[in-house]
Design a protein around this motif. Structure first.
Motif, mmCIF file in Angstrom:
data_model
loop_
_atom_site.group_PDB
_atom_site.id
_atom_site.type_symbol
_atom_site.label_atom_id
_atom_site.label_comp_id
_atom_site.label_asym_id
_atom_site.label_seq_id
_atom_site.Cartn_x
_atom_site.Cartn_y
_atom_site.Cartn_z
ATOM 1 N N ASP A 51 0.836 -1.196 0.000
ATOM 2 C CA ASP A 51 0.000 0.000 0.000
ATOM 3 C C ASP A 51 0.875 1.251 0.000
ATOM 4 O OD1 ASP A 51 -2.348 1.453 0.048
ATOM 5 O OD2 ASP A 51 -2.421 1.519 2.230
ATOM 6 N N PHE A 52 1.949 1.220 0.777
ATOM 7 C CA PHE A 52 2.883 2.348 0.810
ATOM 8 C C PHE A 52 3.518 2.546 -0.563
ATOM 9 C CE2 PHE A 52 7.074 4.229 1.462
ATOM 10 C CZ PHE A 52 6.782 5.303 2.287
ATOM 11 N N ALA A 53 3.877 1.435 -1.198
ATOM 12 C CA ALA A 53 4.473 1.513 -2.533
ATOM 13 C C ALA A 53 3.512 2.165 -3.519
ATOM 14 C CB ALA A 53 4.866 0.118 -3.019
ATOM 15 N N ALA A 54 2.247 1.751 -3.466
ATOM 16 C CA ALA A 54 1.257 2.297 -4.399
ATOM 17 C C ALA A 54 0.940 3.758 -4.100
ATOM 18 C CB ALA A 54 -0.018 1.459 -4.338
ATOM 19 N N SER A 55 0.929 4.114 -2.818
ATOM 20 C CA SER A 55 0.480 5.447 -2.423
ATOM 21 C C SER A 55 1.584 6.491 -2.427
ATOM 22 C CB SER A 55 -0.138 5.388 -1.019
ATOM 23 O OG SER A 55 -1.187 4.448 -0.971
ATOM 24 N N GLN A 98 3.761 9.807 -8.267
ATOM 25 C CA GLN A 98 4.749 10.882 -8.348
ATOM 26 C C GLN A 98 4.143 12.278 -8.205
ATOM 27 O OE1 GLN A 98 7.998 10.191 -11.308
ATOM 28 N NE2 GLN A 98 6.642 8.596 -12.096
ATOM 29 N N SER A 99 2.832 12.368 -8.134
ATOM 30 C CA SER A 99 2.204 13.692 -8.118
ATOM 31 C C SER A 99 1.497 14.009 -6.804
ATOM 32 C CB SER A 99 1.198 13.801 -9.273
ATOM 33 O OG SER A 99 0.214 12.783 -9.171
ATOM 34 N N ASN A 100 1.759 13.235 -5.756
ATOM 35 C CA ASN A 100 1.112 13.496 -4.474
ATOM 36 C C ASN A 100 1.638 14.783 -3.848
ATOM 37 O OD1 ASN A 100 -0.711 11.420 -4.262
ATOM 38 N ND2 ASN A 100 0.687 10.031 -3.230
ATOM 39 N N SER A 101 0.788 15.429 -3.057
ATOM 40 C CA SER A 101 1.225 16.611 -2.318
ATOM 41 C C SER A 101 2.130 16.179 -1.172
ATOM 42 C CB SER A 101 0.014 17.361 -1.761
ATOM 43 O OG SER A 101 -0.630 16.575 -0.762
ATOM 44 N N THR A 102 2.900 17.135 -0.658
ATOM 45 C CA THR A 102 3.791 16.830 0.459
ATOM 46 C C THR A 102 3.003 16.363 1.672
ATOM 47 O OG1 THR A 102 5.419 18.449 -0.314
ATOM 48 C CG2 THR A 102 5.568 17.776 1.987
ATOM 49 N N ASP A 103 1.854 16.986 1.927
ATOM 50 C CA ASP A 103 1.023 16.591 3.074
ATOM 51 C C ASP A 103 0.575 15.134 2.952
ATOM 52 O OD1 ASP A 103 1.270 19.050 4.218
ATOM 53 O OD2 ASP A 103 -0.648 19.819 3.471
ATOM 54 N N LEU A 115 3.603 12.839 3.640
ATOM 55 C CA LEU A 115 3.941 12.798 5.065
ATOM 56 C C LEU A 115 2.925 11.967 5.844
ATOM 57 C CD1 LEU A 115 5.140 16.454 5.801
ATOM 58 C CD2 LEU A 115 6.481 14.452 5.165
ATOM 59 N N ARG A 116 1.666 12.055 5.457
ATOM 60 C CA ARG A 116 0.635 11.274 6.148
ATOM 61 C C ARG A 116 0.889 9.778 5.985
ATOM 62 N NH1 ARG A 116 -3.395 13.158 3.740
ATOM 63 N NH2 ARG A 116 -4.070 11.428 2.412
ATOM 64 N N TYR A 117 1.214 9.359 4.766
ATOM 65 C CA TYR A 117 1.501 7.944 4.535
ATOM 66 C C TYR A 117 2.801 7.522 5.218
ATOM 67 C CZ TYR A 117 -2.252 6.994 1.217
ATOM 68 O OH TYR A 117 -3.483 6.783 0.647
ATOM 69 N N CYS A 118 3.785 8.405 5.226
ATOM 70 C CA CYS A 118 5.052 8.076 5.890
ATOM 71 C C CYS A 118 4.837 7.829 7.380
ATOM 72 C CB CYS A 118 6.063 9.204 5.686
ATOM 73 S SG CYS A 118 6.751 9.291 4.022
ATOM 74 N N PRO A 137 10.837 15.149 1.154
ATOM 75 C CA PRO A 137 9.824 14.089 1.029
ATOM 76 C C PRO A 137 9.365 13.858 -0.412
ATOM 77 C CG PRO A 137 9.335 15.468 2.923
ATOM 78 C CD PRO A 137 10.469 16.129 2.201
ATOM 79 N N GLN A 138 9.355 14.911 -1.221
ATOM 80 C CA GLN A 138 8.959 14.748 -2.618
ATOM 81 C C GLN A 138 9.952 13.878 -3.392
ATOM 82 O OE1 GLN A 138 6.345 15.542 -4.315
ATOM 83 N NE2 GLN A 138 5.209 16.898 -2.951
ATOM 84 N N GLN A 139 11.148 13.712 -2.834
ATOM 85 C CA GLN A 139 12.177 12.920 -3.507
ATOM 86 C C GLN A 139 12.061 11.426 -3.211
ATOM 87 O OE1 GLN A 139 14.636 14.091 -5.582
ATOM 88 N NE2 GLN A 139 13.796 16.149 -5.481
ATOM 89 N N ILE A 140 11.142 11.033 -2.320
ATOM 90 C CA ILE A 140 11.011 9.611 -1.982
ATOM 91 C C ILE A 140 10.643 8.807 -3.220
ATOM 92 C CG2 ILE A 140 9.713 7.912 -0.633
ATOM 93 C CD1 ILE A 140 9.387 10.053 1.536
ATOM 94 N N SER A 141 9.621 9.269 -3.923
ATOM 95 C CA SER A 141 9.218 8.590 -5.157
ATOM 96 C C SER A 141 10.266 8.770 -6.246
ATOM 97 C CB SER A 141 7.869 9.132 -5.628
ATOM 98 O OG SER A 141 7.524 8.602 -6.888
#
Length: 375
Positions: free
Chosen positions: A112-116, A121-126, A129-132, A240-244
């Motif tokens: 789920d973390f992988a998918a989310s 690649q276009s998720n907001s930072t918020d 962070l919520r998924y992290c 955090p945007q660099q995780i993906s």
């Protein structure tokens, strides 16, 4: 997991003597029995079930715990009741059941973390962070992503999957014990992924070195089981945007790296980044860049001296004549003569920073064109 092989059960009626092996009773959990159990109990995971099975010494009562489906496998824990189980036995088995369930839940969570986060690649930072926070990914740390691709021609049997899982568990422990960094491990549909999470006092150079050494260790561990690997290493980042982005950098490193360096198995995105950029350019632009930079050097090279190789070594040694001469095993005066000849062949001053950059790009363009022609 169920085994097609008979399960040896010590015979409690006869104690083994020091000089002889104990008598054993053999029971067989064959494919037919496994399918029968699965069909009967697949809707009741993490619960106790009782059944009997024929063995060499007659019928044996068994207690079974079915784990549910984990990574495509139906895993059973089967306990032959040579002696009647006591209450504390069931308590231990319940603890094992909880571990089974935790394993299954963790499997779902990482996917789920992988998918989310990883694949989106276009998720907001918020959102990231919520998924992290939800999946205990320490986003505040500096990180490098390692993507591991196993040999595509390899047949992934159930047994092989467990071997792979054990290897990654060993690797994760080795990295943590050796370098003291946290490791976040997950699996996508195509790759096994390790995020190395470093404390903020670890320099980029140190982190990249540790990531490269970890990649070598991964290759070594899998090599013991004759499993070949390709490993991509992302850039060092903390946003955090660099995780993906780090995951896709590691994938790009593998995809382009194996074309450029087919004999290698570890690919750093940092070293192939310029090739990724150049590979997006039209062929005619690459050719033009090559013609305007190092083509005269290629034309002037001969059996005694390769001027492009000399120039590349000069650049890699930060324009140090003595160090370059030492690396090329030539006299310093010979090196100076080579550089004078290179300057004669080129229509611009190679001492100016912008021209040095142009030459570096030209060398990369030449190498990429060579690889494209080979393919």
């Amino acid at each position: 997991p169920p085994s097609p092989h008979p399960i040896p059960i010590p015979n409690p009626k006869k104690s083994p003597s020091p000089k002889s092996n104990p008598q054993e009773s053999w029971i067989g959990l064959d494919e037919n029995m496994r399918q029968k159990l699965l069909k009967k109990y697949q809707q009741q995971p993490y619960q106790f079930h009782h059944f009997s099975i024929d063995g060499s010494n007659g019928e044996t009562n068994c207690t079974m715990l079915y784990s549910g489906n984990i990574d495509g496998d139906a895993a059973f824990l089967v306990i032959p009741e040579i002696n009647k189980l006591e209450d504390w036995h069931y308590k231990v088995i319940k603890d094992i059941s909880a571990l089974f369930q935790l394993t299954a839940c963790n499997k779902i969570n990482t996917q789920d973390f992988a998918a989310s986060v990883i694949m989106a690649q276009s998720n907001s930072t918020d959102t990231i962070l919520r998924y992290c926070k939800m999946y205990n990914f320490d986003y505040a740390k500096q990180r490098i992503c390692l993507a591991v691709e196993l040999n595509n021609s390899m047949s992934i049997s159930s047994t092989r999957r467990y071997i792979i899982r054990d290897i990654f568990a060993s690797i994760t422990s080795w990295i943590t014990n050796t370098y003291g960094c946290k490791v976040f491990f997950l699996k996508t549909h195509t790759h096994y992924v390790l995020y190395l999470l470093f404390s903020n006092d670890v320099s980029q150079e140190t982190a990249e070195y540790q990531a490269a050494e970890s990649a070598k260790k991964i290759h070594q561990f899998f090599g013991r089981d004759n499993i070949s690997t390709l490993i991509g290493i992302s850039l060092y980042a903390s946003d955090p945007q660099q995780i993906s982005k780090a995951f896709f950098q590691a994938i790009d490193a593998i995809n382009l790296g194996q074309k450029l360096y087919p004999a290698e198995y570890v690919f750093l995105f940092r070293t192939i980044q310029v090739y990724q950029w150049l590979s997006t350019m039209p062929q005619e632009n690459l050719t033009e860049m090559y013609m305007e930079t190092v083509e005269p050097l290629c034309r002037a090279s001969n059996a005694d001296v390769n001027y492009v190789q000399v120039l590349r070594a000069y650049i890699e040694n930060h324009y140090n004549i003595s160090k370059t001469a030492s690396d090329l095993h030539i006299h310093r005066n010979t090196m100076m003569n080579y550089m004078a000849r290179i300057q004669e062949l080129l229509p611009y001053n190679i001492g100016q920073p912008e021209n040095r950059l142009k030459l570096q790009i030209g060398i990369h363009a030449m190498y990429l064109l060579d690889k494209q022609n080979e393919s």
